[in-house]
Design a protein around this motif. Structure first.
Motif, PDB file in Angstrom:
ATOM      1  N   ASN A   1       3.872  16.454  -9.723  1.00 14.89           N
ATOM      2  CA  ASN A   1       4.950  15.473  -9.586  1.00 14.89           C
ATOM      3  C   ASN A   1       5.047  14.921  -8.178  1.00 14.89           C
ATOM      4  OD1 ASN A   1       5.743  15.603 -12.272  1.00 14.89           O
ATOM      5  ND2 ASN A   1       7.174  17.274 -11.885  1.00 14.89           N
ATOM      6  N   ARG A   2       4.682  15.736  -7.216  1.00 16.40           N
ATOM      7  CA  ARG A   2       4.805  15.313  -5.830  1.00 16.40           C
ATOM      8  C   ARG A   2       3.547  14.627  -5.310  1.00 16.40           C
ATOM      9  NH1 ARG A   2       6.786  19.328  -1.235  1.00 16.40           N
ATOM     10  NH2 ARG A   2       8.346  17.903  -0.488  1.00 16.40           N
ATOM     11  N   PHE A   3       2.388  15.252  -5.514  1.00 20.19           N
ATOM     12  CA  PHE A   3       1.150  14.768  -4.901  1.00 20.19           C
ATOM     13  C   PHE A   3       0.150  14.158  -5.875  1.00 20.19           C
ATOM     14  CE2 PHE A   3       2.574  18.166  -1.961  1.00 20.19           C
ATOM     15  CZ  PHE A   3       2.759  17.385  -0.840  1.00 20.19           C
ATOM     16  N   GLY A   4       0.340  14.339  -7.179  1.00 16.64           N
ATOM     17  CA  GLY A   4      -0.609  13.825  -8.160  1.00 16.64           C
ATOM     18  C   GLY A   4      -1.751  14.803  -8.394  1.00 16.64           C
TER      19      GLY A   4
ATOM     20  N   LEU B   1       0.829  -1.217   0.000  1.00 15.72           N
ATOM     21  CA  LEU B   1       0.000   0.000   0.000  1.00 15.72           C
ATOM     22  C   LEU B   1       0.860   1.261   0.000  1.00 15.72           C
ATOM     23  CD1 LEU B   1      -2.829  -1.125   2.448  1.00 15.72           C
ATOM     24  CD2 LEU B   1      -2.844  -1.162  -0.062  1.00 15.72           C
ATOM     25  N   THR B   2       1.798   1.303  -0.936  1.00 13.63           N
ATOM     26  CA  THR B   2       2.700   2.433  -1.080  1.00 13.63           C
ATOM     27  C   THR B   2       1.947   3.633  -1.656  1.00 13.63           C
ATOM     28  OG1 THR B   2       4.509   0.900  -1.507  1.00 13.63           O
ATOM     29  CG2 THR B   2       4.845   3.205  -2.179  1.00 13.63           C
ATOM     30  N   PRO B   3       1.988   4.781  -0.982  1.00  9.07           N
ATOM     31  CA  PRO B   3       1.283   5.955  -1.506  1.00  9.07           C
ATOM     32  C   PRO B   3       1.966   6.487  -2.765  1.00  9.07           C
ATOM     33  CG  PRO B   3       2.080   6.360   0.741  1.00  9.07           C
ATOM     34  CD  PRO B   3       2.589   5.030   0.312  1.00  9.07           C
ATOM     35  N   ILE B   4       1.195   6.597  -3.828  1.00  2.44           N
ATOM     36  CA  ILE B   4       1.717   7.164  -5.068  1.00  2.44           C
ATOM     37  C   ILE B   4       1.040   8.493  -5.398  1.00  2.44           C
ATOM     38  CG2 ILE B   4       2.543   4.987  -6.021  1.00  2.44           C
ATOM     39  CD1 ILE B   4      -0.009   4.831  -7.692  1.00  2.44           C
ATOM     40  N   ALA B   5      -0.029   8.832  -4.672  1.00  2.21           N
ATOM     41  CA  ALA B   5      -0.690  10.128  -4.826  1.00  2.21           C
ATOM     42  C   ALA B   5      -1.483  10.435  -3.565  1.00  2.21           C
ATOM     43  CB  ALA B   5      -1.616  10.132  -6.039  1.00  2.21           C
ATOM     44  N   ALA B   6      -1.551  11.714  -3.249  1.00  2.00           N
ATOM     45  CA  ALA B   6      -2.400  12.219  -2.163  1.00  2.00           C
ATOM     46  C   ALA B   6      -2.670  13.677  -2.502  1.00  2.00           C
ATOM     47  CB  ALA B   6      -1.725  12.063  -0.808  1.00  2.00           C
ATOM     48  N   ALA B   7      -3.594  13.884  -3.413  1.00  2.00           N
ATOM     49  CA  ALA B   7      -3.833  15.200  -3.997  1.00  2.00           C
ATOM     50  C   ALA B   7      -5.106  15.844  -3.468  1.00  2.00           C
ATOM     51  CB  ALA B   7      -3.919  15.085  -5.516  1.00  2.00           C
ATOM     52  N   SER B   8      -5.047  17.157  -3.366  1.00  2.00           N
ATOM     53  CA  SER B   8      -6.179  17.968  -2.944  1.00  2.00           C
ATOM     54  C   SER B   8      -6.530  18.914  -4.085  1.00  2.00           C
ATOM     55  CB  SER B   8      -5.794  18.775  -1.704  1.00  2.00           C
ATOM     56  OG  SER B   8      -6.648  19.878  -1.532  1.00  2.00           O
ATOM     57  N   LEU B   9      -7.788  18.984  -4.443  1.00  2.00           N
ATOM     58  CA  LEU B   9      -8.218  19.885  -5.509  1.00  2.00           C
ATOM     59  C   LEU B   9      -7.916  21.339  -5.153  1.00  2.00           C
ATOM     60  CD1 LEU B   9      -9.581  20.325  -8.239  1.00  2.00           C
ATOM     61  CD2 LEU B   9     -11.795  20.301  -7.059  1.00  2.00           C
ATOM     62  N   ALA B  10      -8.150  21.739  -3.909  1.00  2.00           N
ATOM     63  CA  ALA B  10      -7.873  23.118  -3.480  1.00  2.00           C
ATOM     64  C   ALA B  10      -6.383  23.438  -3.593  1.00  2.00           C
ATOM     65  CB  ALA B  10      -8.370  23.339  -2.058  1.00  2.00           C
ATOM     66  N   GLU B  11      -5.537  22.502  -3.174  1.00  2.00           N
ATOM     67  CA  GLU B  11      -4.095  22.713  -3.273  1.00  2.00           C
ATOM     68  C   GLU B  11      -3.653  22.766  -4.733  1.00  2.00           C
ATOM     69  OE1 GLU B  11      -2.856  20.391   0.838  1.00  2.00           O
ATOM     70  OE2 GLU B  11      -2.313  19.519  -1.103  1.00  2.00           O
ATOM     71  N   TRP B  12      -4.230  21.897  -5.548  1.00  4.71           N
ATOM     72  CA  TRP B  12      -3.907  21.853  -6.972  1.00  4.71           C
ATOM     73  C   TRP B  12      -4.249  23.189  -7.620  1.00  4.71           C
ATOM     74  CZ3 TRP B  12      -6.288  22.321 -11.694  1.00  4.71           C
ATOM     75  CH2 TRP B  12      -5.614  21.783 -12.800  1.00  4.71           C
ATOM     76  N   GLN B  13      -5.420  23.738  -7.275  1.00  4.01           N
ATOM     77  CA  GLN B  13      -5.822  25.031  -7.827  1.00  4.01           C
ATOM     78  C   GLN B  13      -4.879  26.141  -7.362  1.00  4.01           C
ATOM     79  OE1 GLN B  13      -9.895  24.804  -6.457  1.00  4.01           O
ATOM     80  NE2 GLN B  13     -10.627  24.246  -8.500  1.00  4.01           N
ATOM     81  N   GLN B  14      -4.476  26.090  -6.087  1.00  5.79           N
ATOM     82  CA  GLN B  14      -3.534  27.080  -5.569  1.00  5.79           C
ATOM     83  C   GLN B  14      -2.191  26.966  -6.287  1.00  5.79           C
ATOM     84  OE1 GLN B  14      -2.640  26.721  -1.387  1.00  5.79           O
ATOM     85  NE2 GLN B  14      -1.504  28.628  -1.333  1.00  5.79           N
ATOM     86  N   ALA B  15      -1.726  25.749  -6.510  1.00  6.40           N
ATOM     87  CA  ALA B  15      -0.468  25.541  -7.232  1.00  6.40           C
ATOM     88  C   ALA B  15      -0.579  26.074  -8.661  1.00  6.40           C
ATOM     89  CB  ALA B  15      -0.093  24.060  -7.233  1.00  6.40           C
ATOM     90  N   SER B  16      -1.715  25.887  -9.272  1.00  6.40           N
ATOM     91  CA  SER B  16      -1.941  26.407 -10.618  1.00  6.40           C
ATOM     92  C   SER B  16      -1.876  27.932 -10.623  1.00  6.40           C
ATOM     93  CB  SER B  16      -3.297  25.930 -11.137  1.00  6.40           C
ATOM     94  OG  SER B  16      -3.556  26.461 -12.415  1.00  6.40           O
ATOM     95  N   ASP B  17      -2.501  28.549  -9.630  1.00  5.13           N
ATOM     96  CA  ASP B  17      -2.521  30.017  -9.538  1.00  5.13           C
ATOM     97  C   ASP B  17      -1.146  30.611  -9.284  1.00  5.13           C
ATOM     98  OD1 ASP B  17      -5.258  29.869  -9.899  1.00  5.13           O
ATOM     99  OD2 ASP B  17      -5.745  30.222  -7.786  1.00  5.13           O
ATOM    100  N   THR B  18      -0.245  29.841  -8.687  1.00  4.35           N
ATOM    101  CA  THR B  18       1.098  30.336  -8.349  1.00  4.35           C
ATOM    102  C   THR B  18       2.183  29.759  -9.259  1.00  4.35           C
ATOM    103  OG1 THR B  18       1.364  28.613  -6.667  1.00  4.35           O
ATOM    104  CG2 THR B  18       0.494  30.758  -5.930  1.00  4.35           C
ATOM    105  N   ASN B  19       1.762  29.195 -10.398  1.00  3.71           N
ATOM    106  CA  ASN B  19       2.703  28.636 -11.385  1.00  3.71           C
ATOM    107  C   ASN B  19       3.587  27.537 -10.817  1.00  3.71           C
ATOM    108  OD1 ASN B  19       1.813  30.290 -13.538  1.00  3.71           O
ATOM    109  ND2 ASN B  19       2.995  31.987 -12.685  1.00  3.71           N
TER     110      ASN B  19
END
Length: 111
Positions: free
Chosen positions: A62-65, A37-55
Protein backbone atom coordinates in the motif's frame (compact mmCIF):
# COMPACT_ATOMS: atom_id res chain seq x y z
CA UNK A 1 25.45 -7.17 -14.15
CA UNK A 2 22.90 -4.68 -12.89
CA UNK A 3 21.28 -2.37 -15.44
CA UNK A 4 18.98 0.64 -15.10
CA UNK A 5 16.29 1.77 -17.53
CA UNK A 6 13.09 3.67 -17.88
CA UNK A 7 10.01 3.25 -20.07
CA UNK A 8 6.96 5.42 -20.62
CA UNK A 9 3.45 3.99 -20.59
CA UNK A 10 1.32 6.50 -22.45
CA UNK A 11 -2.06 4.92 -21.55
CA UNK A 12 -1.61 5.95 -17.91
CA UNK A 13 0.96 8.74 -18.42
CA UNK A 14 3.45 6.91 -16.20
CA UNK A 15 7.24 6.70 -16.34
CA UNK A 16 8.56 3.36 -15.05
CA UNK A 17 12.13 3.24 -13.79
CA UNK A 18 13.74 -0.16 -13.28
CA UNK A 19 16.84 -1.58 -11.69
CA UNK A 20 17.36 -5.04 -13.19
CA UNK A 21 19.69 -7.80 -12.01
CA UNK A 22 21.85 -10.02 -14.21
CA UNK A 23 19.04 -12.58 -14.53
CA UNK A 24 16.56 -9.97 -15.78
CA UNK A 25 14.52 -9.61 -12.57
CA UNK A 26 13.48 -6.16 -11.39
CA UNK A 27 15.10 -5.45 -8.03
CA UNK A 28 13.78 -1.90 -7.63
CA UNK A 29 10.98 -0.09 -9.45
CA UNK A 30 9.75 3.49 -9.46
CA UNK A 31 6.53 4.79 -11.02
CA UNK A 32 6.04 8.51 -11.69
CA UNK A 33 2.64 9.68 -12.94
CA UNK A 34 1.48 12.68 -14.91
CA UNK A 35 3.16 15.92 -15.89
CA UNK A 36 4.17 16.57 -12.28
CA UNK A 37 5.92 13.16 -12.15
CA UNK A 38 4.15 12.28 -8.91
CA UNK A 39 5.65 9.14 -7.34
CA UNK A 40 3.05 6.40 -7.04
CA UNK A 41 5.50 3.54 -6.34
CA UNK A 42 9.10 3.06 -5.25
CA UNK A 43 9.41 -0.62 -4.43
CA UNK A 44 12.37 -2.83 -3.64
CA UNK A 45 12.20 -6.59 -4.15
CA UNK A 46 14.40 -7.19 -1.07
CA UNK A 47 12.17 -4.98 1.08
CA UNK A 48 9.05 -6.64 -0.33
CA UNK A 49 10.43 -10.07 0.58
CA UNK A 50 11.31 -8.85 4.08
CA UNK A 51 7.79 -7.44 4.50
CA UNK A 52 6.38 -10.77 3.37
CA UNK A 53 8.53 -12.63 5.91
CA UNK A 54 7.33 -10.36 8.74
CA UNK A 55 3.62 -10.39 7.77
CA UNK A 56 3.67 -6.73 6.74
CA UNK A 57 3.18 -7.24 3.02
CA UNK A 58 -0.13 -5.36 2.74
CA UNK A 59 1.36 -2.38 4.55
CA UNK A 60 4.42 -2.39 2.26
CA UNK A 61 2.38 -2.82 -0.94
CA UNK A 62 0.00 0.00 0.00
CA UNK A 63 2.86 2.34 0.70
CA UNK A 64 5.61 1.49 -1.79
CA UNK A 65 3.97 -0.78 -4.40
CA UNK A 66 5.54 -3.89 -5.89
CA UNK A 67 8.15 -4.72 -8.50
CA UNK A 68 7.39 -6.36 -11.84
CA UNK A 69 6.51 -10.03 -11.47
CA UNK A 70 8.13 -11.19 -14.72
CA UNK A 71 11.75 -10.96 -15.83
CA UNK A 72 12.53 -8.31 -18.44
CA UNK A 73 13.13 -10.99 -21.09
CA UNK A 74 9.39 -11.81 -21.02
CA UNK A 75 8.15 -8.24 -21.50
CA UNK A 76 6.57 -7.19 -24.77
CA UNK A 77 6.08 -3.78 -26.29
CA UNK A 78 8.40 -1.76 -24.11
CA UNK A 79 11.13 0.47 -25.43
CA UNK A 80 13.58 1.08 -22.60
CA UNK A 81 15.88 4.03 -22.34
CA UNK A 82 19.11 3.06 -20.58
CA UNK A 83 20.07 5.02 -17.46
CA UNK A 84 23.18 5.26 -15.34
CA UNK A 85 23.21 4.13 -11.73
CA UNK A 86 23.44 7.79 -10.64
CA UNK A 87 20.41 8.78 -12.73
CA UNK A 88 18.36 5.96 -11.21
CA UNK A 89 19.52 6.72 -7.65
CA UNK A 90 18.56 10.38 -7.98
CA UNK A 91 15.00 9.45 -8.98
CA UNK A 92 14.84 6.66 -6.36
CA UNK A 93 15.90 8.96 -3.51
CA UNK A 94 13.43 11.66 -4.52
CA UNK A 95 10.51 9.25 -4.97
CA UNK A 96 11.14 7.50 -1.65
CA UNK A 97 11.38 10.81 0.24
CA UNK A 98 8.07 11.98 -1.26
CA UNK A 99 6.24 8.70 -0.58
CA UNK A 100 7.48 8.54 3.03
CA UNK A 101 6.52 12.19 3.60
CA UNK A 102 2.98 11.51 2.38
CA UNK A 103 2.49 8.35 4.43
CA UNK A 104 4.80 8.30 7.45
CA UNK A 105 4.91 5.11 9.45
CA UNK A 106 7.08 2.60 11.26
CA UNK A 107 8.30 0.44 8.35
CA UNK A 108 11.98 -0.42 8.60
CA UNK A 109 12.43 0.72 5.00
CA UNK A 110 11.94 4.31 6.14
CA UNK A 111 15.17 4.38 8.10
Amino acid sequence: MTTWMRCWWDEEDVWFYFEVDADGWVTRQIELQGPALTPIAAASLAEWQQASDTNRLDEYDNRFGITAELPVSEWEGHHPEQLTSDEFEEVWDSARRQIVALSPGPLAEDR
